[in-house]
Design a protein around this motif. Structure first.
Motif, mmCIF file in Angstrom:
data_model
loop_
_atom_site.group_PDB
_atom_site.id
_atom_site.type_symbol
_atom_site.label_atom_id
_atom_site.label_comp_id
_atom_site.label_asym_id
_atom_site.label_seq_id
_atom_site.Cartn_x
_atom_site.Cartn_y
_atom_site.Cartn_z
ATOM 1 N N ASN A 1 0.836 -1.202 0.000
ATOM 2 C CA ASN A 1 0.000 0.000 0.000
ATOM 3 C C ASN A 1 0.873 1.254 0.000
ATOM 4 O O ASN A 1 0.593 2.217 -0.727
ATOM 5 N N ALA A 2 1.911 1.251 0.842
ATOM 6 C CA ALA A 2 2.759 2.446 0.966
ATOM 7 C C ALA A 2 3.376 2.797 -0.390
ATOM 8 O O ALA A 2 3.365 3.958 -0.815
ATOM 9 N N VAL A 3 3.856 1.776 -1.105
ATOM 10 C CA VAL A 3 4.464 2.037 -2.421
ATOM 11 C C VAL A 3 3.390 2.481 -3.411
ATOM 12 O O VAL A 3 3.572 3.413 -4.187
ATOM 13 N N LYS A 4 2.231 1.808 -3.325
ATOM 14 C CA LYS A 4 1.137 2.109 -4.266
ATOM 15 C C LYS A 4 0.664 3.566 -4.147
ATOM 16 O O LYS A 4 0.407 4.220 -5.155
ATOM 17 N N PHE A 5 0.570 4.063 -2.910
ATOM 18 C CA PHE A 5 0.007 5.401 -2.708
ATOM 19 C C PHE A 5 1.079 6.486 -2.575
ATOM 20 O O PHE A 5 0.798 7.575 -2.067
ATOM 21 N N THR A 6 2.309 6.179 -2.995
ATOM 22 C CA THR A 6 3.384 7.180 -2.893
ATOM 23 C C THR A 6 4.023 7.382 -4.261
ATOM 24 O O THR A 6 4.450 6.420 -4.899
ATOM 25 N N GLY B 1 -9.927 -3.319 -1.083
ATOM 26 C CA GLY B 1 -10.426 -2.808 0.190
ATOM 27 C C GLY B 1 -10.397 -3.852 1.293
ATOM 28 O O GLY B 1 -11.042 -3.698 2.329
ATOM 29 N N LEU B 2 -9.635 -4.945 1.077
ATOM 30 C CA LEU B 2 -9.603 -6.015 2.082
ATOM 31 C C LEU B 2 -8.283 -6.123 2.839
ATOM 32 O O LEU B 2 -8.235 -6.652 3.950
ATOM 33 N N GLY B 3 -7.210 -5.623 2.224
ATOM 34 C CA GLY B 3 -5.873 -5.821 2.802
ATOM 35 C C GLY B 3 -5.762 -5.374 4.248
ATOM 36 O O GLY B 3 -5.279 -6.114 5.114
ATOM 37 N N LEU B 4 -6.234 -4.162 4.538
ATOM 38 C CA LEU B 4 -6.094 -3.641 5.900
ATOM 39 C C LEU B 4 -6.981 -4.396 6.888
ATOM 40 O O LEU B 4 -6.599 -4.603 8.037
ATOM 41 N N ALA B 5 -8.168 -4.807 6.429
ATOM 42 C CA ALA B 5 -9.068 -5.551 7.322
ATOM 43 C C ALA B 5 -8.424 -6.889 7.705
ATOM 44 O O ALA B 5 -8.460 -7.303 8.879
ATOM 45 N N ILE B 6 -7.800 -7.541 6.730
ATOM 46 C CA ILE B 6 -7.133 -8.823 6.999
ATOM 47 C C ILE B 6 -5.935 -8.597 7.930
ATOM 48 O O ILE B 6 -5.746 -9.323 8.909
ATOM 49 N N GLY C 1 1.736 12.137 3.967
ATOM 50 C CA GLY C 1 2.084 10.723 4.094
ATOM 51 C C GLY C 1 1.367 10.045 5.247
ATOM 52 O O GLY C 1 0.551 10.645 5.948
ATOM 53 N N SER C 2 1.694 8.768 5.425
ATOM 54 C CA SER C 2 1.017 7.951 6.437
ATOM 55 C C SER C 2 2.016 7.106 7.205
ATOM 56 O O SER C 2 3.072 6.749 6.686
ATOM 57 N N ASN C 3 1.642 6.785 8.433
ATOM 58 C CA ASN C 3 2.378 5.806 9.242
ATOM 59 C C ASN C 3 1.385 4.747 9.682
ATOM 60 O O ASN C 3 0.423 5.053 10.396
ATOM 61 N N GLY D 1 3.395 9.578 0.904
ATOM 62 C CA GLY D 1 2.425 9.543 -0.193
ATOM 63 C C GLY D 1 1.229 10.470 -0.010
ATOM 64 O O GLY D 1 1.309 11.491 0.672
ATOM 65 N N ILE D 2 0.093 10.069 -0.586
ATOM 66 C CA ILE D 2 -1.076 10.955 -0.673
ATOM 67 C C ILE D 2 -1.751 11.188 0.680
ATOM 68 O O ILE D 2 -2.469 12.161 0.849
ATOM 69 N N GLY D 3 -1.524 10.294 1.644
ATOM 70 C CA GLY D 3 -2.157 10.457 2.952
ATOM 71 C C GLY D 3 -3.631 10.077 2.931
ATOM 72 O O GLY D 3 -4.193 9.741 1.880
ATOM 73 N N ILE D 4 -4.263 10.105 4.105
ATOM 74 C CA ILE D 4 -5.658 9.682 4.242
ATOM 75 C C ILE D 4 -6.414 10.793 4.983
ATOM 76 O O ILE D 4 -5.957 11.243 6.040
ATOM 77 N N PHE E 1 -13.764 -3.711 2.801
ATOM 78 C CA PHE E 1 -14.298 -3.020 1.618
ATOM 79 C C PHE E 1 -14.294 -1.500 1.722
ATOM 80 O O PHE E 1 -14.885 -0.824 0.900
ATOM 81 N N MET E 2 -13.612 -0.967 2.730
ATOM 82 C CA MET E 2 -13.526 0.489 2.817
ATOM 83 C C MET E 2 -12.271 0.936 2.079
ATOM 84 O O MET E 2 -11.188 0.422 2.305
ATOM 85 N N GLN E 3 -12.458 1.886 1.201
ATOM 86 C CA GLN E 3 -11.316 2.446 0.491
ATOM 87 C C GLN E 3 -11.308 3.950 0.742
ATOM 88 O O GLN E 3 -12.183 4.478 1.422
#
Ligand code: ADP
Length: 179
Positions: free
Chosen positions: A34-39, A104-109, A130-132, A74-77, A89-91
């Motif tokens: 995710n970090a690479v994807k959103f940066t 939308g499943l990766g973080l839930a898992i 960015g995000s931590n 990256g883009i942050g939330i 399923f939350m994005q």
């Protein structure tokens, strides 16, 4: 992508700890992916710190608690989304979902796994900065494995004490400063 990757691991962490490597790899791959994807530019990193001194009780195994921090520039939330981001399923907002895709499943898992391991996970983020993603998990220490790994590591260290080293690469510098 113009994104550099760094890893910093606290040298006080014993090299042998017991856990579930398969699930653990899934959590880390999800967060780092995710970090690479959103940066788009800057850096993505993983730092691992030992956050509690070893607790030793008579007859019980030594246990440590490790804190993992997957950081990105990256883009942050948005703040309004931070509470929902670990739900299935939350994005991000619709435009983010359209641009970057995903299930939308990766973080839930990842959250379920961390909690089953007896830990907790949370996120700190600023839009545009960015995000931590931080999670803490307790691990029993495996002394035998640690001793064996220490021996192996001392064989592979590239230099001994009291030698001067010139470091050109900033990420390598950060790694070595931890030691
Ligand atoms: P997905 O497959 O959609 O990426 P996840 O559960 O892994 O599913 O992530 C859910 C949502 O959380 C993503 O769609 C995205 O909006 C947001 N997100 C996760 N990680 C990051 C990050 N490092 N930076 C910005 N947004 C993120």
């Amino acid at each position: 992508k113009a994104v550099s990757l760094f890893f910093v691991i606290d040298p006080n962490i014993p090299l042998g700890v017991k856990g579930d490597p398969t699930r653990f790899r899934q959590i880390l791959l999800n967060l780092l992916g995710n970090a690479v994807k959103f940066t788009e530019k800057g850096e993505v990193g993983l730092s691992i710190d030992r956050i509690k001194p070893a607790e030793e009780k008579a007859g019980e195994q030594e246990a440590i608690c490790l804190r993992f921090n997957v950081s990105d520039t990256g883009i942050g939330i948005p703040e309004s989304r931070l509470n929902y981001i670990f739900e299935p399923f939350m994005q991000g907002d619709k435009s983010v979902a359209r641009e970057y895709g995903g299930t939308g499943l990766g973080l839930a898992i990842s959250k379920s796994y961390v909690e089953i391991m007896g830990g907790k996970i949370w996120v700190e983020s600023t839009v545009g900065k960015g995000s931590n993603f931080i999670f803490e998990v307790p691990f029993p220490v495996d002394r035998k494995l640690t001793e064996k790994a220490n021996k192996e590591r001392s064989k592979t260290l590239p230099f001994t004490k009291n030698q001067s080293v010139v470091l050109i690469d900033k990420d390598t510098r950060r790694d070595l400063l931890a030691y």
